[in-house]
Design a protein around this motif. Structure first.
Motif, PDB file in Angstrom:
ATOM      1  N   UNK A  76       0.824  -1.209   0.000  1.00 51.12           N
ATOM      2  CA  UNK A  76       0.000   0.000   0.000  1.00 51.12           C
ATOM      3  C   UNK A  76       0.855   1.255   0.000  1.00 51.12           C
ATOM      4  N   UNK A  77       0.504   2.188  -0.875  1.00 57.91           N
ATOM      5  CA  UNK A  77       1.242   3.434  -0.988  1.00 57.91           C
ATOM      6  C   UNK A  77       1.265   4.166   0.349  1.00 57.91           C
ATOM      7  N   UNK A  78       2.448   4.599   0.738  1.00 56.45           N
ATOM      8  CA  UNK A  78       2.621   5.297   2.002  1.00 56.45           C
ATOM      9  C   UNK A  78       3.043   4.401   3.145  1.00 56.45           C
ATOM     10  N   UNK A  79       2.977   3.074   2.934  1.00 53.10           N
ATOM     11  CA  UNK A  79       3.381   2.133   3.971  1.00 53.10           C
ATOM     12  C   UNK A  79       4.865   1.824   3.824  1.00 53.10           C
ATOM     13  N   UNK A  80       5.641   2.128   4.838  1.00 53.23           N
ATOM     14  CA  UNK A  80       7.068   1.818   4.823  1.00 53.23           C
ATOM     15  C   UNK A  80       7.252   0.344   5.169  1.00 53.23           C
TER      16      UNK A  80
END
Length: 394
Positions: free
Chosen positions: A212-216
């Motif tokens: 998921x975009x934004x998940x490091x």
């Protein structure tokens, strides 16, 4: 030849083979090179990434190419434990792929608490079970979208809501579902999702982990490729082949699923006519993949059934997994409460886009000749075998 083992692997599409050949011949430069030749190869990967993302309702930037779903699952699992401050506890459904479960259970030797979420008689994890399990903190919840043996669909969207409410990353192995039913990564609410190309007429050795975009998320293999999320020079031909397969899988997906579901229902109805109450369809009361039927036939071992079919040019697979000590019953069926004696006889019939009505009729003819042979044991008590259902992953 009648091939009914599509959940194991699929025949690569001619377009996949042709495009991969062209890629090997013409796009052989390193896509990390900054010169024009390298950047032209990168353009092939950009297009493939967009196609794979579109298949599962993700953004291209969220797709990390891997060597397959096994690596993607490992990346999700080990990445979760290496996040800063992550608890040393992970939750997996008891019916995950055998290889993934084995890897997770080995972590117990390193002091990681690996909790297996129990399933009901159809093989589903209930939201209530997950809610109870998350009373203690966890680094990851991992539940497959569709089971590779029974085809049973998990309520992953509902489970994702619970995991998110507890602040726990949620991973979905969509290997068997992608290309068979609609998958929408954004709508699922999942944080990570695993894919494999060879399950949808792409090449072996190519897969993806959608993050998921934004998940490091820590990398499994260090390196600067894939935005530093997966090191190593990319398997460009495999990635390009995956893209072609993904693009093809999106075409007429709903119509293909409906056709396969009709053939699967026709197959199971014919088997019920042949075997009566000797037939048990595992997970029949749950929503399932439209192409999958996992059956046991009283008095018949899986080995005997498969030998009988293969003599007639029909190829399927057993629900049992081989171990060094011999053959063990399927861990999936055991988790569902199926007696070991019944689980030992399980056979999986998995249809594909090339499966025809004529092949189903010929397969039923082979089963009819098998049904005419004397049973080795008495038939089981009558089973309530409701009309099989298929579902969409929302």
């Amino acid at each position: 030849m009648i091939y009914l083992d599509h959940n194991a692997t699929t025949r690569p599409l001619p377009e996949v083979i042709a495009t991969m050949g062209a890629c090997q011949a013409n796009a052989w430069a390193n896509p990390s090179s900054r010169h024009a030749l390298g950047q032209s190869v990168r353009a092939w990967m950009v297009a493939a990434r967009a196609d794979v993302a579109a298949l599962v309702g993700a953004q291209p930037v969220e797709v990390v190419f891997t060597s397959g779903a096994t690596e993607a699952n490992h990346h999700a699992l080990h990445g979760a434990l290496h996040r800063s401050g992550a608890p040393r506890r992970v939750l997996l459904s008891a019916v995950e792929h055998a290889g993934y479960l084995a890897s997770a259970l080995r972590l117990r030797e390193e002091g990681v608490e690996v909790s297996l979420l129990p399933v009901d008689a159809c093989g589903r994890v209930s939201p209530r079970v997950l809610q109870e399990a998350l009373r203690d903190k966890a680094a990851l919840v991992s539940v497959m979208a569709a089971n590779n043996e029974t085809g049973v669909l998990q309520p992953v969207a509902d489970l994702a809501v619970i995991a998110r409410a507890h602040g726990v990353p949620f991973h979905v192995d969509a290997t068997q579902c992608a290309g068979k039913l609609p998958v929408d990564f954004a709508a699922l609410g999942a944080d990570l999702l695993s894919l494999s190309a060879h399950k949808l007429h792409g090449p072996k050795g190519s897969g993806a982990l959608v993050i998921r975009k934004g998940l490091s998320w820590p990398s499994l293999i260090a390196g600067r490729q894939e935005r530093a999320r997966r090191g190593g020079t990319e398997n460009v031909a495999g990635i390009v082949g995956f893209g072609v397969a993904a693009q093809h899988a999106r075409t007429a997906l709903s119509e293909r699923a409906a056709r396969l579901g009709g053939l699967r229902d026709q197959l199971e109805a014919g088997l019920a006519t042949c075997f009566g109450d000797r037939l048990l369809v595992h997970g029949h009361a749950a929503a399932r993949l439209p192409n999958t039927s996992c059956i046991s036939l009283a008095g018949l071992s899986a080995e005997k059934v498969l030998r009988h079919l293969e003599r007639r040019g029909i190829f399927a697979s057993s629900g049992a997994a081989c171990s060094s000590g011999g053959t063990e019953p399927s861990h999936v069926l055991i988790a569902m409460g199926v007696p070991a004696s019944v689980a030992h006889g399980a056979v999986r019939l998995s249809l594909g886009s090339e499966t025809s009505e004529e092949e189903i009729a010929e397969t039923l003819g082979a089963f009819a000749s098998l049904a005419a042979e004397p049973a080795a044991v008495a038939p089981p008590p009558p089973q309530t075998n409701t009309q099989p259902t298929s579902g969409a992953l929302a």
